[in-house]
Write a protein that holds these residues in place. Structure first.
Motif, PDB file in Angstrom:
ATOM      1  N   SER A 177       0.831  -1.293  -0.016  1.00 11.23           N
ATOM      2  CA  SER A 177       0.079  -0.043   0.063  1.00 11.23           C
ATOM      3  C   SER A 177       0.937   1.469   0.144  1.00 11.23           C
ATOM      4  CB  SER A 177      -0.941   0.076   1.189  1.00 11.23           C
ATOM      5  OG  SER A 177      -1.420   1.497   1.434  1.00 11.23           O
ATOM      6  N   GLY A 192       0.898  12.621   4.180  1.00 14.99           N
ATOM      7  CA  GLY A 192       0.465  11.514   3.553  1.00 14.99           C
ATOM      8  C   GLY A 192      -0.512  10.511   3.964  1.00 14.99           C
ATOM      9  N   ALA A 193      -0.434  10.546   5.302  1.00 12.94           N
ATOM     10  CA  ALA A 193      -1.396   9.446   5.841  1.00 12.94           C
ATOM     11  C   ALA A 193      -2.842  10.035   5.984  1.00 12.94           C
ATOM     12  CB  ALA A 193      -1.078   9.286   7.645  1.00 12.94           C
ATOM     13  N   GLY A 194      -3.870   9.271   5.728  1.00 18.89           N
ATOM     14  CA  GLY A 194      -5.275   9.851   5.695  1.00 18.89           C
ATOM     15  C   GLY A 194      -5.700   9.522   7.169  1.00 18.89           C
ATOM     16  N   LYS A 198     -11.146  -1.900   5.881  1.00 20.97           N
ATOM     17  CA  LYS A 198     -10.225  -2.420   4.931  1.00 20.97           C
ATOM     18  C   LYS A 198     -10.465  -3.988   4.852  1.00 20.97           C
ATOM     19  CE  LYS A 198      -5.700  -0.680   4.085  1.00 20.97           C
ATOM     20  NZ  LYS A 198      -4.332  -0.369   4.523  1.00 20.97           N
ATOM     21  N   TRP A 242      -9.056   4.808  -4.294  1.00 20.81           N
ATOM     22  CA  TRP A 242      -8.310   4.606  -3.011  1.00 20.81           C
ATOM     23  C   TRP A 242      -7.303   3.300  -3.383  1.00 20.81           C
ATOM     24  CZ3 TRP A 242      -9.341   0.539   0.937  1.00 20.81           C
ATOM     25  CH2 TRP A 242      -8.169   0.696   2.042  1.00 20.81           C
ATOM     26  N   ASN A 256     -11.726   9.155  -1.424  1.00 20.92           N
ATOM     27  CA  ASN A 256     -10.181   9.254  -1.082  1.00 20.92           C
ATOM     28  C   ASN A 256      -9.793   8.682  -2.585  1.00 20.92           C
ATOM     29  OD1 ASN A 256      -7.424   8.619  -0.421  1.00 20.92           O
ATOM     30  ND2 ASN A 256      -8.083   6.866   1.154  1.00 20.92           N
ATOM     31  N   TYR A 281     -16.270   8.525   4.349  1.00 17.95           N
ATOM     32  CA  TYR A 281     -16.260   9.856   4.552  1.00 17.95           C
ATOM     33  C   TYR A 281     -17.259  10.876   4.569  1.00 17.95           C
ATOM     34  CZ  TYR A 281     -11.264   8.761   3.615  1.00 17.95           C
ATOM     35  OH  TYR A 281     -10.085   8.416   3.808  1.00 17.95           O
ATOM     36  N   LYS A 301     -12.384   7.623  10.353  1.00 16.98           N
ATOM     37  CA  LYS A 301     -12.226   9.130  10.026  1.00 16.98           C
ATOM     38  C   LYS A 301     -13.231   9.937  10.532  1.00 16.98           C
ATOM     39  CE  LYS A 301      -9.764   6.957   6.682  1.00 16.98           C
ATOM     40  NZ  LYS A 301      -8.321   7.072   6.415  1.00 16.98           N
ATOM     41  N   ARG A 344      -1.419  13.349  -3.760  1.00 12.82           N
ATOM     42  CA  ARG A 344      -2.541  13.616  -2.667  1.00 12.82           C
ATOM     43  C   ARG A 344      -1.856  14.157  -1.505  1.00 12.82           C
ATOM     44  NH1 ARG A 344      -5.237   8.723   0.934  1.00 12.82           N
ATOM     45  NH2 ARG A 344      -3.577   8.943   1.892  1.00 12.82           N
TER      46      ARG A 344
HETATM   47  N1  GLU Z   1      -7.278   5.218   4.214  1.00 10.24           N
HETATM   48  C1  GLU Z   1      -6.000   5.770   4.654  1.00 10.24           C
HETATM   49  C2  GLU Z   1      -5.290   6.354   3.506  1.00 10.24           C
HETATM   50  O1  GLU Z   1      -5.749   6.460   2.707  1.00 10.24           O
HETATM   51  C3  GLU Z   1      -5.290   5.188   5.536  1.00 10.24           C
HETATM   52  C4  GLU Z   1      -4.123   4.322   5.194  1.00 10.24           C
HETATM   53  C5  GLU Z   1      -4.619   3.258   4.242  1.00 10.24           C
HETATM   54  O2  GLU Z   1      -5.144   2.145   4.889  1.00 10.24           O
HETATM   55  O3  GLU Z   1      -4.580   3.290   2.943  1.00 10.24           O
HETATM   56  O4  GLU Z   1      -4.373   7.278   3.729  1.00 10.24           O
END
Ligand code: GLU
Length: 400
Positions: free
Chosen positions: A14, A37-39, A101, A125, A175, A207, A239, A375
């Motif tokens: 990822s 970077g981190a969402g 996830k 995503w 995302n 979201y 979130k 992003r």
């Molecule tokens: N969903 C968040 C992101 O896009 C957390 C990291 C992930 O699980 O991808 O940053």
């Protein structure tokens, strides 16, 4: 390495996690790095939710639970769907997993056979296509660029559907773009889906609560009740309630699918953390007033970032309807060279150079299926965002 499976060849690590880890490592090594970077929201999990978790620990709620969730949480999820989305589900139609996830993963593993196609609007995503491939399916990307405001058209959806299509994955607000489909835009897509009864809908509503201005969140099963029997409505507390580390995702849909997902989960993680489930119960059924305050904060940050990034040479940054991401286009930077002499041939090179030469971590667009972009997750303070955007402006101005 011969020891590793063929499955592994179908999946990449990822990128969102990789960038987050890299920024963390650099910061730990004493480098001046700003991580965008981190969402993940920068807010702490609210006190009443933390207290509920502490009470659960003290009350001994520390043992295995039912694989797909405690009855109390399932009831709260049913109440949430009714209250916020006008959707009626029974607890048998609800499942709880280790973050959004695992929910998506369970659903794909439980339904995909080799050759089954899954339509994924791009930018997407990062993990959707990899999860589909891990489950043996074939991702079918439908690209919606800046010119379409990152939203696919009904014609594009219609053209992508084949007899092999099993799922359509829908994510609004999105995302990585933050783009949200209006009620009318979503209805136009659900009208297409109504003509193809073999296609199921996986709606990732993570979201939902992060929407700005007068944007109204809607979800497919609510817009088109005719899709209810073939829609998996997915959500989570990460979130909305600043609970990323607690790992609680959930979904509701047809009983047979929900049972199949629990079957998969019973052979992997079993239940998600018992204490987290009690915390999520409080999140969904406790006070909700802070969500509006958080929305205002995020909206202010969005406006700040959009305005500052649009002042950077070579960058075009659209203003999204929701989430906490922007997805600027960097066409104007491609082909230029950085002060260190790196020629920016693509968005991955741009993101690497931005990190190494300007100390700002972002995720490159190729990971999300649309380039050249990057992003930004703006879930951090105004002060940090101002500094990060100023660095991006200086970096872009330094390109020749
Ligand atoms: N969903 C968040 C992101 O896009 C957390 C990291 C992930 O699980 O991808 O940053």
């Amino acid at each position: 390495m011969a020891f590793l499976s063929d499955t592994l060849a179908r999946v990449k690590p990822s990128a969102t996690i990789a960038v987050t880890n890299k920024a963390r490592e650099l910061a730990a090594a004493g480098k001046d790095v700003i991580g965008l970077g981190a969402g993940e929201p920068d807010f702490d999990t609210p006190e009443h939710i933390r207290d509920a978790a502490k009470r659960a620990i003290d009350a001994g709620k520390t043992r295995y639970t039912a694989v797909d969730g405690i009855p109390e949480l399932k009831a709260a999820i049913c109440a949430k769907f009714l209250r916020e989305n006008g959707l009626t589900y029974t607890p048998q139609q609800v499942t709880v997993g280790t973050g959004g996830k695992q929910i998506l993963f369970n659903a794909l593993i439980a339904t995909l056979n080799k050759g089954d196609e899954v339509i994924i609007p791009a930018p997407y995503w990062v993990s959707y296509p990899d999860m589909v491939q891990l489950a043996g399916g074939t991702p079918v990307e439908v690209v919606a660029g800046l010119e379409n405001n990152f939203r696919i058209t009904p014609e594009q959806l219609e053209a992508a559907i084949t007899p092999k299509t099993k799922w359509f994955i829908f994510n609004s607000p999105s995302n990585p773009t933050g783009a949200g489909y209006s009620r009318a835009e979503l209805k136009a897509l659900t009208d297409v889906l109504m003509r193809h009864p073999h296609v199921w809908v996986m709606s990732d509503d993570m979201y939902e609560h992060l929407v700005f201005d007068d944007f109204e969140f809607t979800t497919p099963a609510q817009i088109e009740p005719g899709l209810y029997d073939r829609t998996l409505t997915c959500n989570g507390v990460s979130k909305a309630y600043a609970m990323t580390g607690w790992r609680i995702g959930y979904a509701a849909g047809p009983v047979a699918l929900i049972k199949a997902m629990a079957n998969i989960q019973s052979n992997s993680t079993s239940n998600t953390c018992s204490v987290s489930q009690w915390a999520a119960l409080e999140a969904l059924s406790g006070k909700q007033d802070f969500l509006a305050d958080w929305r205002r904060v995020f909206q202010g940050r969005r406006d700040l970032v959009v305005s500052m990034l649009n002042k950077a040479t070579g960058i075009t940054c659209p203003k999204p309807e929701g989430a906490f991401y922007v997805y600027p286009d960097i066409s104007g930077c491609i082909g230029k060279a950085t002060p260190a002499g790196v020629v920016i041939t693509n968005d991955e090179v741009f993101a690497t150079a931005l990190l190494e030469e300007a100390g700002v971590a972002v995720v490159f667009g190729a990971a999300f299926g649309l380039s050249p972009n990057f992003r930004v997750s703006y879930a951090t303070s105004d002060e940090v965002l101002r500094e990060a955007c100023a660095r991006i402006q200086r970096f872009c101005a330094s390109l020749v």
